[in-house]
Design a protein around this motif. Structure first.
Motif, short mmCIF file in Angstrom:
data_model
loop_
_atom_site.label_atom_id
_atom_site.label_comp_id
_atom_site.label_asym_id
_atom_site.label_seq_id
_atom_site.Cartn_x
_atom_site.Cartn_y
_atom_site.Cartn_z
N LYS A 54 0.81 -1.25 0.09
CA LYS A 54 0.33 0.25 0.30
C LYS A 54 0.83 1.45 0.40
O LYS A 54 0.84 2.60 -0.85
CB LYS A 54 -0.65 0.22 1.51
N LEU A 57 2.87 1.52 -3.31
CA LEU A 57 1.27 2.17 -4.32
C LEU A 57 1.02 3.78 -4.37
O LEU A 57 1.23 4.39 -5.43
CB LEU A 57 -0.36 1.63 -4.34
N ALA A 58 1.77 4.10 -3.04
CA ALA A 58 1.28 5.68 -2.56
C ALA A 58 2.89 6.33 -3.59
O ALA A 58 2.10 7.31 -3.46
CB ALA A 58 0.76 5.97 -1.21
N THR A 63 -2.49 4.64 -6.14
CA THR A 63 -3.35 4.21 -5.68
C THR A 63 -5.13 4.48 -6.36
O THR A 63 -5.64 3.89 -6.06
CB THR A 63 -3.16 4.87 -3.98
N ASP A 64 -4.73 5.81 -6.63
CA ASP A 64 -6.07 6.50 -7.14
C ASP A 64 -6.31 4.80 -7.89
O ASP A 64 -7.63 5.02 -9.03
CB ASP A 64 -6.17 7.82 -7.45
N TYR A 99 -5.59 -5.75 0.80
CA TYR A 99 -6.81 -5.55 -0.23
C TYR A 99 -6.60 -6.46 -0.84
O TYR A 99 -5.19 -7.23 -1.36
CB TYR A 99 -5.89 -4.29 -1.47
N PRO A 394 -9.21 2.19 -1.54
CA PRO A 394 -9.67 2.74 -2.97
C PRO A 394 -10.58 1.87 -3.95
O PRO A 394 -11.27 0.84 -3.36
CB PRO A 394 -8.31 2.27 -3.99
#
Length: 401
Positions: A54, A57-58, A63-64, A99, A394
């Protein structure tokens, strides 16, 4: 030479490769990506993304773009030896609020992020067949398939992100036998065309016996994926006949629908992964201007649950190191490896324990596994509920069960 003048060859267009291309772009480098397959892959098996992933990804700005598929109304069912199923703790009940996605979801999110940054030159059907290094450059001989046309190009950096049996690793570091740690186990993972009869649309199931196990992972908005995994003392013999034939023999006597349906589905699956379980152990992931990322460098393996997360972490951290050492490539690579290696080593060690949760080694381990899962599930559900109240998930697919 400025960062913008520096070219890097990234070998492999999977999760590690695209994440690395993003990291390079963000550091001001020009990535050129070669992929031996003729096109980008889609779909794939279940992947859990944990806090390391996570954060990666950020850091990558992706992320989005990620579509998360955590079940909203699904349950995980544990199959007893009697054939009865009861509600139990599943993979997503582990601490960290993972996730639930499939591999292609991650690749798609990273791909769109890379395009937002200006994209990269991508050459499909292309692979390296030779690497020659000098103090100032890496000369790479590339072959294009199926024509067999060859070319030689110079790069400031070569990144092998081409999987557990990496071609770059063979060229720059040596044969697989020097680095592959054999685990005497097999995995088969693929997408189901239909849910297991009797399960809800988002349900999953676990039938884990001594030395063999069948997992079904449910999602909020797509059909499940399956994982068959078993232990064997003769890995080579598992590849002497069609996988479906081998697996029917291995799973003989496990007659719950969660197993028989999966075996039936495998016979008509257009794509599946059938492979031995390995880890990659290397004293160094870099050699001059060549560096390895993801499974090519460390292959945590599927049991760890951290392969995709740490592949993204590797690409993101490599870009950060290049930004922090813009004039000294070797210092950047050294800092990157020094910072990342402790986490990788820890995940590799824990993967042995996780293997017992996926496929227990014997009857005693089978009983211990059941008790451990009850405790993990309780802790995970408690911490994940708390995290769900504080964390944005997300793509609006739900944060947990």
């Amino acid at each position: 030479m400025t960062q913008q003048d520096k070219r890097a060859l990234v070998v492999g267009l999977g999760i590690a490769g695209i994440a690395t291309a993003i990291g390079l772009r963000r550091a001001g480098w020009e990535p050129v990506v070669v992929e031996r397959s003729p096109e980008r892959r889609t779909g794939g098996y279940f992947v859990g993304i944990f806090p390391d992933g996570k954060q990666a990804l950020a850091d990558l700005g992706a992320t989005d773009n990620l579509h998360v598929r955590n079940p909203v109304d699904g349950k995980d069912w544990t199959v007893r030896r009697s054939g009865q199923a009861r509600p139990g703790a599943g993979f997503l009940d582990r601490p960290g609020g993972p996730y639930a996605v499939v591999r292609g979801d991650i690749e798609d999110a990273l791909w769109r992020t890379l395009e937002d940054l200006g994209g990269a030159e991508v050459r499909f059907g292309t692979r390296p067949v030779g690497i020659e290094q000098t103090p100032d450059t890496a000369r790479v001989r590339l072959v294009q398939e199926p024509s067999g046309a060859e070319s030689v190009e110079e790069f400031d950096l070569v990144v092998g992100a081409d999987g557990v049996r990496s071609g770059v690793r063979k060229l720059a570091f040596g044969p697989d036998a020097d680095y592959l740690d054999q685990w005497e186990a097999i995995i088969c993972a693929f997408e189901l065309d239909e849910q297991v009869p009797g399960l809800g649309p988002e349900d999953g199931s676990i039938d884990a016996r001594s030395r063999r196990a069948a997992w079904v992972f449910g999602f909020a908005d797509r059909t499940p994926t399956a994982l068959l995994t078993y232990r064997t003392q003769d890995v080579d013999a598992q590849f002497t006949r069609p996988p479906a034939e081998t697996l029917r023999e291995v799973y003989a006597g496990m007659d719950h629908p969660s197993v028989t349906h999966v075996l039936d589905q495998l016979e008509k699956a257009p794509h599946f992964l059938f492979d031995s379980v390995n880890q990659v152990k290397m004293p160094s992931w870099r050699s001059g201007r060549v560096v390895l990322v993801g499974d090519a460098a460390w292959c945590l393996n599927l049991y760890s649950g951290m392969g995709s997360s740490m592949a993204m972490r590797g690409g993101a951290d490599l870009g950060q190191a290049l930004r922090e050492h813009p004039e000294d490539l070797h210092a950047a690579l050294a800092a990157w490896e020094t910072g990342l290696r402790p986490a990788i080593t820890g995940h590799q060690r824990r993967a042995r324990l996780m293997q017992q949760l996926f496929v227990p080694s014997g009857p005693v381990a089978e009983r211990v596994r059941s008790a451990v899962l009850v405790g993990l599930g309780a802790v995970g559900r408690l911490t994940n509920r708390k995290a769900a109240g504080d964390t944005k998930v997300p793509a609006a697919a739900g944060a947990g069960r």
